[in-house]
Design a protein around this motif. Structure first.
Motif, PDB file in Angstrom:
ATOM      1  N   ILE A  28       2.560-108.465  46.366  1.00  0.00           N
ATOM      2  CA  ILE A  28       3.767-107.325  46.762  1.00  0.00           C
ATOM      3  C   ILE A  28       3.095-106.218  47.814  1.00  0.00           C
ATOM      4  CG2 ILE A  28       5.116-105.443  45.942  1.00  0.00           C
ATOM      5  CD1 ILE A  28       5.650-107.427  43.504  1.00  0.00           C
ATOM      6  N   LEU A  29       1.708-105.704  47.327  1.00  0.00           N
ATOM      7  CA  LEU A  29       1.136-104.769  48.071  1.00  0.00           C
ATOM      8  C   LEU A  29       0.808-105.524  49.286  1.00  0.00           C
ATOM      9  CD1 LEU A  29      -0.985-103.040  45.367  1.00  0.00           C
ATOM     10  CD2 LEU A  29       1.171-102.151  46.229  1.00  0.00           C
ATOM     11  N   ASN A  30       0.015-106.805  49.347  1.00  0.00           N
ATOM     12  CA  ASN A  30       0.056-107.169  50.566  1.00  0.00           C
ATOM     13  C   ASN A  30       0.999-107.392  51.670  1.00  0.00           C
ATOM     14  OD1 ASN A  30      -2.688-107.500  49.761  1.00  0.00           O
ATOM     15  ND2 ASN A  30      -2.637-109.659  49.029  1.00  0.00           N
ATOM     16  N   ALA A  31       2.091-107.818  50.870  1.00  0.00           N
ATOM     17  CA  ALA A  31       3.393-107.832  51.883  1.00  0.00           C
ATOM     18  C   ALA A  31       3.641-106.489  52.513  1.00  0.00           C
ATOM     19  CB  ALA A  31       4.486-108.401  51.158  1.00  0.00           C
ATOM     20  N   ALA A  32       3.627-105.466  51.758  1.00  0.00           N
ATOM     21  CA  ALA A  32       4.058-103.983  52.181  1.00  0.00           C
ATOM     22  C   ALA A  32       3.305-103.468  53.295  1.00  0.00           C
ATOM     23  CB  ALA A  32       4.016-103.053  51.135  1.00  0.00           C
ATOM     24  N   LYS A  51      10.885-110.404  50.159  1.00  0.00           N
ATOM     25  CA  LYS A  51      11.030-111.633  51.187  1.00  0.00           C
ATOM     26  C   LYS A  51       9.665-111.933  51.636  1.00  0.00           C
ATOM     27  CE  LYS A  51      13.690-113.330  54.979  1.00  0.00           C
ATOM     28  NZ  LYS A  51      14.979-113.021  56.081  1.00  0.00           N
ATOM     29  N   ARG A  52       8.826-111.299  52.105  1.00  0.00           N
ATOM     30  CA  ARG A  52       7.493-111.364  52.671  1.00  0.00           C
ATOM     31  C   ARG A  52       6.531-111.930  51.598  1.00  0.00           C
ATOM     32  NH1 ARG A  52       4.295-109.839  57.339  1.00  0.00           N
ATOM     33  NH2 ARG A  52       6.418-109.273  58.307  1.00  0.00           N
ATOM     34  N   ALA A  53       6.626-111.564  50.529  1.00  0.00           N
ATOM     35  CA  ALA A  53       6.023-112.132  49.536  1.00  0.00           C
ATOM     36  C   ALA A  53       6.188-113.145  48.888  1.00  0.00           C
ATOM     37  CB  ALA A  53       5.650-110.788  48.388  1.00  0.00           C
ATOM     38  N   GLY A  54       7.607-113.712  49.087  1.00  0.00           N
ATOM     39  CA  GLY A  54       8.184-114.856  48.429  1.00  0.00           C
ATOM     40  C   GLY A  54       8.408-114.549  46.921  1.00  0.00           C
ATOM     41  N   ILE A  55       8.880-113.554  46.603  1.00  0.00           N
ATOM     42  CA  ILE A  55       9.260-113.098  45.270  1.00  0.00           C
ATOM     43  C   ILE A  55      10.464-112.382  45.247  1.00  0.00           C
ATOM     44  CG2 ILE A  55       8.733-111.192  43.365  1.00  0.00           C
ATOM     45  CD1 ILE A  55       5.704-111.231  44.299  1.00  0.00           C
ATOM     46  N   VAL A  70       5.604 -98.731  45.244  1.00  0.00           N
ATOM     47  CA  VAL A  70       4.807 -99.579  46.156  1.00  0.00           C
ATOM     48  C   VAL A  70       4.132 -98.796  46.972  1.00  0.00           C
ATOM     49  CG1 VAL A  70       5.043-101.559  47.804  1.00  0.00           C
ATOM     50  CG2 VAL A  70       6.772-101.252  46.034  1.00  0.00           C
ATOM     51  N   ASP A  71       4.559 -97.820  48.080  1.00  0.00           N
ATOM     52  CA  ASP A  71       3.650 -97.042  48.736  1.00  0.00           C
ATOM     53  C   ASP A  71       2.501 -96.390  48.084  1.00  0.00           C
ATOM     54  OD1 ASP A  71       5.534 -98.025  50.948  1.00  0.00           O
ATOM     55  OD2 ASP A  71       6.748 -95.955  50.723  1.00  0.00           O
TER      56      ASP A  71
END
Length: 218
Positions: A28-32, A51-55, A70-71
């Motif tokens: 999640i953090l990598n996607a953000a 969506k980017r993380a596939g979750i 997340v931020d």
């Protein structure tokens, strides 16, 4: 700093679940981080992150109540890495002047921000959440105090220099940095140089005074 969301949510779960949860949080953090770097602050929604993380977005909510968390967690991750870089640079025994000590604070942060453009969004993007601004201010105060102690230990400012003086210098330079990155992901070099000059000139007024040589009697 923000507490790792896994601390409270996954501490009591079996080890395999904890590992899976940690992997998901990192995803999640990598996607953000990627979305912030590529598309900017406004694009980094929980839906886009999931969506980017596939979750699935519903699963993202299992770890973070909203995108502000997340931020905050991502800011904490970047801050820890910057802290280590600054600590390593400040430990150089060759640093002998006030300007060199200030460069040891600025240069690692500048290099890191240029390598991680998501940091520009977290620190300087308009419309950031109050939580992010609060965390940035707290981190800045901690950096200023560390610089103050470092300058005192090296004898680069007078022993009676108040912490407030270094806090003012740091805050002013940070505002200039905001200007430098306002229209550029890499930061305008000339504006950044002004931040260096600002800190050096202001803190130079707190440099130890050389003892006066007594006048000879004729």
């Amino acid at each position: 700093m923000v507490e790792n969301p896994l601390t409270s949510q996954l501490a009591s779960r079996p080890a395999p679940v904890q590992r899976r949860g940690m992997l998901r949080v990192q995803a999640i953090l990598n996607a953000a981080d990627q979305i912030l770097a590529e598309e900017g602050y406004e694009a980094s929604t929980l839906g886009a992150i999931g969506k980017r993380a596939g979750i699935p977005t519903a699963s993202v909510y299992h770890y973070f109540a909203d995108r502000n968390q997340v931020d905050a967690a991502l800011m904490e991750r970047h801050s820890q890495e910057i802290d280590q870089l600054v600590t390593d640079a400040a430990g150089d025994p060759a640093l002998g002047t006030l300007s060199e000590a200030i460069d040891a604070l600025i240069d690692p942060q500048l290099a890191y921000v240029r390598e991680h453009p998501s940091v520009v969004e977290l620190w300087y993007a308009p419309g950031r959440s109050p939580l992010l601004m609060e965390l940035e201010e707290a981190w800045g105060r901690a950096q200023a105090e560390r610089l103050w102690r470092h300058l005192l230990d090296r004898g680069l400012i007078a022993a009676d220099t108040p912490l407030l003086a270094v806090e003012v210098a740091y805050e002013a330079a940070d505002r200039v940095f905001g200007v430098a990155f306002k229209g550029s992901r890499t930061g305008d070099e000339a504006t950044i140089d002004e931040a260096r000059r600002l800190m050096s000139a202001y803190l130079g007024t707190y440099a130890p005074q050389a003892p006066k040589t007594p006048k000879r009697r004729r």
